[in-house]
Scaffold this active site. Structure first.
Site, PDB file in Angstrom:
ATOM      1  N   HIS A   1      22.190   9.379 -42.885  1.00 23.66           N
ATOM      2  CA  HIS A   1      23.079   9.251 -41.723  1.00 23.66           C
ATOM      3  C   HIS A   1      23.300   7.817 -41.256  1.00 23.66           C
ATOM      4  CE1 HIS A   1      22.790  13.683 -40.174  1.00 23.66           C
ATOM      5  NE2 HIS A   1      23.034  13.609 -41.477  1.00 23.66           N
TER       6      HIS A   1
ATOM      7  N   HIS B   1      29.601   9.771 -40.939  1.00 23.19           N
ATOM      8  CA  HIS B   1      28.485   8.838 -40.711  1.00 23.19           C
ATOM      9  C   HIS B   1      28.903   7.395 -40.986  1.00 23.19           C
ATOM     10  CE1 HIS B   1      25.945  12.214 -39.986  1.00 23.19           C
ATOM     11  NE2 HIS B   1      26.297  12.748 -41.147  1.00 23.19           N
TER      12      HIS B   1
ATOM     13  N   THR C   1       2.253  -1.510 -36.303  1.00 25.09           N
ATOM     14  CA  THR C   1       2.961  -0.320 -35.806  1.00 25.09           C
ATOM     15  C   THR C   1       4.299  -0.048 -36.500  1.00 25.09           C
ATOM     16  OG1 THR C   1       4.064  -1.691 -34.174  1.00 25.09           O
ATOM     17  CG2 THR C   1       2.006  -0.621 -33.482  1.00 25.09           C
TER      18      THR C   1
ATOM     19  N   ASP D   1       3.066  -8.559 -41.788  1.00 26.97           N
ATOM     20  CA  ASP D   1       2.139  -9.487 -41.137  1.00 26.97           C
ATOM     21  C   ASP D   1       0.720  -9.086 -41.539  1.00 26.97           C
ATOM     22  OD1 ASP D   1       1.466  -7.308 -39.564  1.00 26.97           O
ATOM     23  OD2 ASP D   1       1.846  -8.298 -37.648  1.00 26.97           O
TER      24      ASP D   1
ATOM     25  N   CYS E   1       4.142  -3.803 -40.278  1.00 23.94           N
ATOM     26  CA  CYS E   1       3.191  -4.474 -39.381  1.00 23.94           C
ATOM     27  C   CYS E   1       2.225  -3.394 -38.902  1.00 23.94           C
ATOM     28  CB  CYS E   1       3.898  -5.213 -38.244  1.00 23.94           C
ATOM     29  SG  CYS E   1       4.863  -4.190 -37.116  1.00 23.94           S
TER      30      CYS E   1
HETATM   31  C1  RB5 Z   1      -0.236  -7.765 -34.551  1.00 21.98           C
HETATM   32  O1  RB5 Z   1      -1.357  -7.780 -33.794  1.00 21.98           O
HETATM   33  C2  RB5 Z   1       0.692  -6.667 -34.106  1.00 21.98           C
HETATM   34  O2  RB5 Z   1       1.199  -6.985 -32.844  1.00 21.98           O
HETATM   35  C3  RB5 Z   1       1.801  -6.518 -35.112  1.00 21.98           C
HETATM   36  O3  RB5 Z   1       1.256  -6.175 -36.346  1.00 21.98           O
HETATM   37  C4  RB5 Z   1       2.863  -5.480 -34.829  1.00 21.98           C
HETATM   38  O4  RB5 Z   1       2.330  -4.199 -34.712  1.00 21.98           O
HETATM   39  C5  RB5 Z   1       3.824  -5.792 -33.777  1.00 21.98           C
HETATM   40  O5  RB5 Z   1       4.690  -5.018 -33.410  1.00 21.98           O
END
Ligand code: RB5
Length: 152
Positions: free
Chosen positions: A98, A133, A67, A8, A65
């Site tokens: 694994h 596994h 995170t 994203d 993304c």
């Molecule tokens: C976008 O703002 C953010 O929510 C997305 O990049 C991601 O980290 C979602 O889990």
């Protein structure tokens, strides 16, 4: 080996860095977007890149993304996908050995580009160990298929 890429807006730059890295290594990839830093909905891009793995178009996916968490949740809802968020090379190695993970998820706010490229290299070069596994990964597939594994 062909890799599906997805991200994203929160990880557009990280995806571009991964794409450049793969190109330099001579690894084929398909980029499922996004293609700018304009705000988009991460499930759509995670879905496209994960579906390419599930359908055998690509052997592995790398989906990012901010995170790594949202894209991993989306990717793991695609049947046949085993997506793992990795924040270091140890996790990348272990999830290949694994869990036979076929999608690597990373967060642009979590890892540096250098760290991410190291994680990518380990993920793509580590083999699944199989053996006990495989039995466990098969149980994951059973859950995915709606099989009650509580007595297995
Ligand atoms: C976008 O703002 C953010 O929510 C997305 O990049 C991601 O980290 C979602 O889990």
């Amino acid at each position: 080996m062909k890799i599906s890429l997805g991200a994203d807006h929160g990880a557009y730059e990280l995806k571009e860095a991964v794409a450049k890295h793969l190109k330099e290594k001579g690894v084929e990839y398909e980029d499922y977007g996004c293609f700018s830093k304009e705000s988009v909905d991460y499930p759509k891009y995670a879905y496209k890149a994960a579906k390419a793995v599930a359908e055998g178009e690509c052997e592995f996916g790398i989906i990012c993304c901010t995170t790594g968490l949202g894209v991993s949740m989306a990717a793991n809802k695609v049947k046949g996908v085993r997506a793992a968020v990795c924040t270091d090379e140890h996790l990348a190695e272990m999830t290949r050995r694994h869990n036979n993970a076929n999608v690597l998820c990373m967060g642009q706010s979590v890892v540096t580009v250098d760290e991410a490229l190291g994680i990518v290299d380990v993920f793509l070069s580590t083999e699944f160990e199989g053996g006990r596994h495989l039995r466990r990964v098969n149980l994951l597939t059973d859950i995915e298929n709606g099989i009650d594994i509580s007595q297995k």
